[in-house]
Design a protein around this motif. Structure first.
Motif, mmCIF file in Angstrom:
data_model
loop_
_atom_site.group_PDB
_atom_site.id
_atom_site.type_symbol
_atom_site.label_atom_id
_atom_site.label_comp_id
_atom_site.label_asym_id
_atom_site.label_seq_id
_atom_site.Cartn_x
_atom_site.Cartn_y
_atom_site.Cartn_z
ATOM 1 N N ASP A 132 0.852 -1.184 0.000
ATOM 2 C CA ASP A 132 0.000 0.000 0.000
ATOM 3 C C ASP A 132 0.891 1.238 0.000
ATOM 4 O O ASP A 132 2.008 1.205 0.522
ATOM 5 N N PHE A 133 0.377 2.305 -0.579
ATOM 6 C CA PHE A 133 1.108 3.568 -0.640
ATOM 7 C C PHE A 133 0.102 4.701 -0.593
ATOM 8 O O PHE A 133 -0.902 4.664 -1.302
ATOM 9 N N GLN A 134 0.372 5.683 0.259
ATOM 10 C CA GLN A 134 -0.492 6.866 0.317
ATOM 11 C C GLN A 134 0.386 8.097 0.476
ATOM 12 O O GLN A 134 1.405 8.055 1.168
ATOM 13 N N VAL A 135 -0.042 9.164 -0.164
ATOM 14 C CA VAL A 135 0.608 10.459 0.011
ATOM 15 C C VAL A 135 -0.487 11.498 0.176
ATOM 16 O O VAL A 135 -1.409 11.571 -0.626
ATOM 17 N N ASP A 136 -0.393 12.253 1.249
ATOM 18 C CA ASP A 136 -1.339 13.329 1.534
ATOM 19 C C ASP A 136 -0.545 14.583 1.874
ATOM 20 O O ASP A 136 0.428 14.502 2.617
ATOM 21 N N VAL A 137 -0.967 15.712 1.329
ATOM 22 C CA VAL A 137 -0.377 16.989 1.744
ATOM 23 C C VAL A 137 -1.303 17.520 2.823
ATOM 24 O O VAL A 137 -2.457 17.835 2.570
ATOM 25 N N VAL A 138 -0.792 17.553 4.039
ATOM 26 C CA VAL A 138 -1.582 17.935 5.203
ATOM 27 C C VAL A 138 -0.885 19.112 5.870
ATOM 28 O O VAL A 138 0.224 18.965 6.387
ATOM 29 N N GLY A 139 -1.538 20.284 5.825
ATOM 30 C CA GLY A 139 -0.931 21.465 6.433
ATOM 31 C C GLY A 139 0.426 21.742 5.821
ATOM 32 O O GLY A 139 0.582 21.750 4.605
ATOM 33 N N PRO A 140 1.433 21.920 6.668
ATOM 34 C CA PRO A 140 2.761 22.283 6.161
ATOM 35 C C PRO A 140 3.668 21.094 5.845
ATOM 36 O O PRO A 140 4.881 21.228 5.826
ATOM 37 N N GLY A 141 3.094 19.923 5.611
ATOM 38 C CA GLY A 141 3.945 18.773 5.348
ATOM 39 C C GLY A 141 3.300 17.760 4.429
ATOM 40 O O GLY A 141 2.127 17.848 4.079
ATOM 41 N N VAL A 142 4.108 16.772 4.051
ATOM 42 C CA VAL A 142 3.657 15.670 3.215
ATOM 43 C C VAL A 142 3.638 14.420 4.089
ATOM 44 O O VAL A 142 4.668 14.041 4.644
ATOM 45 N N LEU A 143 2.473 13.817 4.223
ATOM 46 C CA LEU A 143 2.335 12.566 4.961
ATOM 47 C C LEU A 143 2.488 11.424 3.967
ATOM 48 O O LEU A 143 1.719 11.320 3.004
#
Length: 147
Positions: free
Chosen positions: A77-88
């Motif tokens: 599995d792979f997920q990328v989220d831009v959350v606030g001032p960072g990349v999760l």
């Protein structure tokens, strides 16, 4: 205001048809997903994109996916989220083994090939978490600052 942008990998996963797209099978695909997510966030929010921070996020995604392929039995599995001032970033694999940092030289003092991925991740990312998965394997989640 909570700023959050998600790549198609995570967006499609939440669809009502139950369809789960395959995670990226190559680090290049993970790098592209991070670049798309961050640039889209910058474009839609009319924010400047810090090229150095984007490079850090892309490098961390590459290292996590490479490690999952080489040492974890493959990316599940792979997920990328831009959350606030960072990349999760979250990368799951089939192995329950924890990542380890190895010495750059062997006992005879010879330089080792590889072994630098996990230290790079730990240096560039914040809030590094490794969690066991109920179905087996692990998920590594990190936040890479964008500023």
């Amino acid at each position: 205001m909570h700023d959050r942008h998600t790549t198609p990998f995570a967006l499609e996963r939440s669809g009502t048809d139950g369809h789960r797209p395959a995670p990226p099978c190559r680090p290049a695909e993970a790098r592209s997903a991070v670049e798309r997510a961050v640039t889209e966030r910058c474009r839609t929010r009319h924010l400047p994109c810090d090229a150095g921070a984007l490079s850090d996020a892309v490098l961390v995604a590459s290292e996590l996916t490479t490690n999952a392929i080489l040492h974890g039995g493959g990316i599940t599995d792979f997920q990328v989220d831009v959350v606030g001032p960072g990349v999760l970033l979250s990368v799951s694999d089939r192995s329950a083994d924890l990542p380890v940092a190895v010495a750059p030289t062997d006992p005879q003092g010879r330089r080792r090939v590889g072994g630098r991925g996990w230290p790079i991740v730990c240096r560039l990312a914040r809030d590094v978490r490794v969690a066991d998965l109920p179905s087996g394997g692990k998920c590594i989640s990190v936040v890479v600052p964008l500023s």
